[in-house]
Enzyme design. Structure first.
Site, PDB file in Angstrom:
ATOM      1  N   TYR A 212      37.557  -3.119  -4.114  1.00 23.22           N
ATOM      2  CA  TYR A 212      38.325  -2.071  -3.411  1.00 23.22           C
ATOM      3  C   TYR A 212      39.471  -2.644  -2.554  1.00 23.22           C
ATOM      4  O   TYR A 212      39.536  -3.832  -2.341  1.00 23.22           O
ATOM      5  CB  TYR A 212      37.426  -1.075  -2.685  1.00 23.22           C
ATOM      6  CG  TYR A 212      36.584  -1.453  -1.506  1.00 23.22           C
ATOM      7  CD1 TYR A 212      36.735  -2.617  -0.794  1.00 23.22           C
ATOM      8  CD2 TYR A 212      35.587  -0.550  -1.076  1.00 23.22           C
ATOM      9  CE1 TYR A 212      35.935  -2.873   0.311  1.00 23.22           C
ATOM     10  CE2 TYR A 212      34.783  -0.814   0.026  1.00 23.22           C
ATOM     11  CZ  TYR A 212      34.972  -1.980   0.718  1.00 23.22           C
ATOM     12  OH  TYR A 212      34.186  -2.237   1.802  1.00 23.22           O
ATOM     13  N   GLU A 213      40.367  -1.802  -2.163  1.00 19.36           N
ATOM     14  CA  GLU A 213      41.639  -2.235  -1.558  1.00 19.36           C
ATOM     15  C   GLU A 213      42.401  -3.188  -2.476  1.00 19.36           C
ATOM     16  O   GLU A 213      43.112  -4.083  -2.011  1.00 19.36           O
ATOM     17  CB  GLU A 213      41.426  -2.914  -0.199  1.00 19.36           C
ATOM     18  CG  GLU A 213      41.053  -1.996   0.926  1.00 19.36           C
ATOM     19  CD  GLU A 213      42.092  -0.936   1.218  1.00 19.36           C
ATOM     20  OE1 GLU A 213      43.272  -1.190   0.980  1.00 19.36           O
ATOM     21  OE2 GLU A 213      41.703   0.152   1.660  1.00 19.36           O
TER      22      GLU A 213
END
Lengths: 593, 593
Positions: free
Chosen positions: A435-436
């Protein structure tokens, strides 16, 4: 297993790696004493150890769920969050103007690590709020800042980031959510957003959604995306809360890890949104805040690695099994005395300390980039900080998976039983390289924006600084310093060979360069972490000579040397893969996939 | 995601890597045609794909549990097991005398991989039964063989291994379970056993527990452990089943993975057991069967890696996201076209094929060790097979965790959602480097029994064979052959340096050598897998020249070269860690832990 925050290591890093000597003279930080910073971190540790850590395993077991009306967090989360807000932890690194404490980022990073190590699922909520605060500070109008920032900085309201849609993950050009102008300055937002961390919950009074969407007639692709603020509850002119906005929770995901953190599918059904910044500039704003968010996820990697390490260390000290291989005892001993358990634990520790050191240094460059007086110094610091961010994110999180896996291995069969607790770290850590921005996305950023855009200038500049550290090490007459200098030089040369390769080959053969982009990221992250440990070794030798904290300093020296001997030497293999291996990689893919 | 067994690769390995040319002339296998073996594997694939694979995800979700009276397996397991028994899959590699099919181990290994890839939780039950069969064949009395083997070989009864107790995991010297002689030739077994795979269930008529216990007055430590057969239901003289024995299920563990497979805590409360072999020789018998069981767990590693690879490959072909980095399209493309996704998939595939090739070769040596006419050939084959077993177990299983983790990464955020299926492989794989002896235990075996005991003779002998393969490669004028030869030589030299180090240094400094034992295992496993792929390349070039299966052969060549360029080159780092890194490792551990 009791969690105990590595406060001593954090304060050492802030003082010696994050450029404190320079930072503390800047107007921004002239009132901050190192002792104060240390006291804040101590207090943070106490809160996290006592309030958050005990909810980590129970939160994982219970998991968040959606009952059809609202999202139910695990028992104790709401109360813990209330305490978190009451004690002001959200406000640490935010501007005094909006109720923040304006502390250096290195202090914020230390506290962020502590919260995440204690309870990653809990700490995700403040992490997302930090992101929303950064976005508003960067691009919000004065009115938006006045309306939202005080409550966000206080933690009374929380924030979310709404990027992903079912068809648009890493590729935001595929975004479909629409924003129709209403004529009154607001927009009607419609579309489905997925993977929204803390997308819905009842632990705060309001949720401030930041949503990427397209305005009708906007250019296709990423140049037609705007950023909107969509509150869960409307805010009245007097600051009180009004009715509910048209954003509906569809479901909460059933995930491998961070199960207490609610990951929502949200449906925007003509919800009222307010444009942040200019139309079609949403992605630019996101990219500014993304550097912070990516850094914060890197910190999560260090946090879960530290927690996994402590869990494994505790078990290895208690568990009695088998006699020593050197025949030094006829009795079974604690498994920490067995060489391979020592290998696993030492590796876990060295990687974790190396990544922590790198993050502390990066935080220092970031503060310098924002607050240094000299514009040239600011520009240099900005370039260095931005070069390091994908490494903090990519390297720390990839390594956290490895460390958590080693943590299970130390436990043997008990590690595979959920009640032991080691397995949760292995499950929780696995989201971090995703994620990110996945590690590949970080690596694209490293190759494209951070290396090619300035023709490798920042990379070469950092390599010069590393060479400076080598010279300092070589000035020492200690064996560890000399060994570390030699290994560091070899890794730096591997890095330079790869930077040359990236700069020269990308125009000619981008496919081959990008086939080595993640190995390049891993090489660079490995080197930068090893560099910071080498700097630590120099400090530790000096402190040891003065009799300061002899045990801690001796351990720091030994860990730095271990890292150089056992981890830094991966750089050469990575160089070979990148520079010599592209053809066979792409060839194999073409023939076999 | 549909599973499709890699039958072509398996048959290639059996024909070209497992010494088929020699094996098929042995009396034991003279009736086995390669076509028959291929047909059996095809049939196995069909059964596993149609019956077992569809139960993998649902079994994980449901998990096994204990309802206070009996152990409940997930829906469909009992019926699938009945089909498994009816079609005779348990009997593949067991002696004809007891109803088996007497097939070569390489065929059994292929089928074992297929069952485990389709459904590892299901396949564990037959794996344990194989172990019980081996133990009885090795050390059972004629009466025991007659009473139990036919039903075990048929799969109507299943087997278990009861070694672990709460205080005795890797260290069996701490075993406390008691076996009191009853005077009638039987023993009363009392004690608690944990981690008993398929320790209780209702899918077979009877369960044959093999239990390690101490007879009163036995010597302390591992020299006082005997092996007992404890049936769940007594067997009457006519072969029918009688009453229930005094072994009680206490609980079923809540595990990270293989959740459909019931892992029991069993309480023996004066249960009737029958001695297998001689008193106090239980561990010797266990060690004989352990070579088979460890090999089988290595196969599980390959299996879960294959399944994770197929899952990731399928997703990467479907998921459309982002434009190509080389600008070759303005449209978003399937992610399989992105270089880092190709890197991940190619790595997963190369590691999996390398481990499969190594297992096939090991199976061949094993068959030769048992069935060759010439006693010298048998002795040589036995030494080589036993050298390779800890590598198949240790290397394949460590790599399976890495491969399953890469599999999640290919999926991005979807990989973290349990419904996608990628996460199950990551959870399932994590037990493999632990059970049947952790990687450290395998490495101790490699250093002690397999390297030091014969002064490195077998290791040097294998290195000679590798040099022979290099000479064959160098005789080719193709670039891939030359490249692979060069990389193979470098890895072989690293291996030899480590073998020298182990042989010379262990007497002087065992602690340092054992600090490098797992890296030694990883180096050796990496080299042996790379060697088998190098052998495959030679065959594939010849086959390609003859026009046989051109796509398959081209892929094999490309994969072998990728392995040499990207995986084999880790050998040099491992050598450095082992030979030069012991001091800093132990020093860091001493200072920091």
């Amino acid at each position: 297993m009791v969690f105990s925050a590595p406060v001593k290591d954090m304060v050492f890093n802030i003082e010696h790696l994050s450029g404190w000597a320079e930072l503390c003279h800047l107007p921004q930080f002239q009132d901050v004493e190192l002792e104060t910073a240390g006291a804040i971190i101590e207090e943070c540790a106490r809160f996290a150890e006592e309030v958050l850590a005990p909810l980590n395993a129970s939160g994982d077991r219970a998991a968040s769920h959606f009952n059809g009306e609202s999202v139910v967090l695990p028992e104790g989360f709401k109360e813990a969050y209330e305490q978190f807000v009451d004690t002001g932890w959200q406000s640490l690194q935010h501007p005094v103007e909006f109720g923040g404490q304006g502390l250096p980022r290195a202090v914020g990073a230390a506290c962020g690590e502590i919260f995440n190590a204690a309870n990653m699922s809990f700490a995700l909520c403040p992490l997302l709020t930090d992101g929303a605060i950064d976005a508003l500070l960067t691009a919000g109008s004065d009115e938006q800042k006045q309306t939202y920032l005080h409550n966000l900085v206080a933690g009374r309201w929380t924030g979310t980031m709404n990027l992903t849609e079912p068809q648009a993950g890493s590729d935001l050009s595929l975004l479909r959510t629409r924003a129709e102008p209403r004529g009154d300055g607001s927009y009607a937002i419609s579309g489905t957003k997925i993977f929204i961390t803390y997308g819905d919950h009842e632990q705060a009074e309001n949720i401030v959604h930041l949503v990427l969407a397209r305005i009708p007639g906007a250019p296709a692709g990423v140049k037609g995306i705007s950023l909107f603020l969509v509150p869960k509850y409307f805010v009245n002119a007097d600051g009180s809360l009004g009715g509910r906005n048209a954003v509906r929770t569809v479901s909460i995901e059933h995930k491998l890890g961070i199960r207490a953190s609610p990951t929502a599918v949200l449906e925007y059904e003509g919800a009222t949104g307010y444009l942040i910044g200019e139309e079609n500039r949403g992605l630019d704003i996101m990219f500014i805040m993304m550097n912070s968010a990516r850094f914060a996820v890197g910190i999560q990697g260090i946090a879960v690695a530290e927690r996994a390490y402590q869990q494994a260390l505790g078990y290895a000290r208690e568990r009695v099994q088998s006699r020593p291989v050197d025949g030094s005892s006829n009795e079974s001993v604690a498994i920490i005395r067995h060489p391979d358990v020592r290998r696993l634990l030492t590796r876990m520790r060295a990687v974790t300390e190396g990544c922590r050191a790198l993050a502390a240094a990066t935080a220092g460059w970031h503060d310098l980039a924002r607050h240094a007086d000299d514009p040239d110094r600011r520009a240099e610091a900005k370039a260095v900080a931005e070069f390091l961010v994908p490494l903090v994110k990519g390297y720390s999180t990839e390594m956290s998976v490895d460390v958590a896996s080693c943590g299970i291995q130390v436990h043997g069969g008990m590690g595979f039983i959920e009640e032991t607790g080691a397995a949760q770290h292995y499950r929780d850590a696995r989201i971090l390289p995703i994620y990110e921005g996945t590690t590949a996305i970080q690596a694209n950023d490293l190759v494209g924006r951070k290396t090619l855009r300035d023709g490798g200038r920042t990379a070469y500049r950092i390599a010069e600084m590393i060479a400076g550290t080598e010279a300092e090490l070589n000035a020492s007459d200690s064996v560890p310093a000399r060994v570390v200098a030699r290994k560091l030089a070899r890794a730096r040369e591997a890095f330079l060979a790869v930077v040359d390769f990236v700069v020269l080959e990308t125009p000619r053969d981008p496919q081959t360069v990008f086939a080595g982009s993640v190995p390049y990221l891993m090489l660079a992250g490995n080197l930068m972490a090893g560099w910071q440990l080498a700097r630590s070794l120099i400090v530790a030798e000096a402190e040891l000579a003065r009799g300061v904290e002899p045990e801690f300093m001796a351990a720091k020296i030994a860990t730095a040397r271990f890292y150089a001997d056992h981890i830094l030497n991966e750089a050469e293999v990575l160089r070979e893969r990148i520079v010599e291996g592209g053809e066979s990689m792409l060839g194999a893919a073409a023939a076999a996939l």
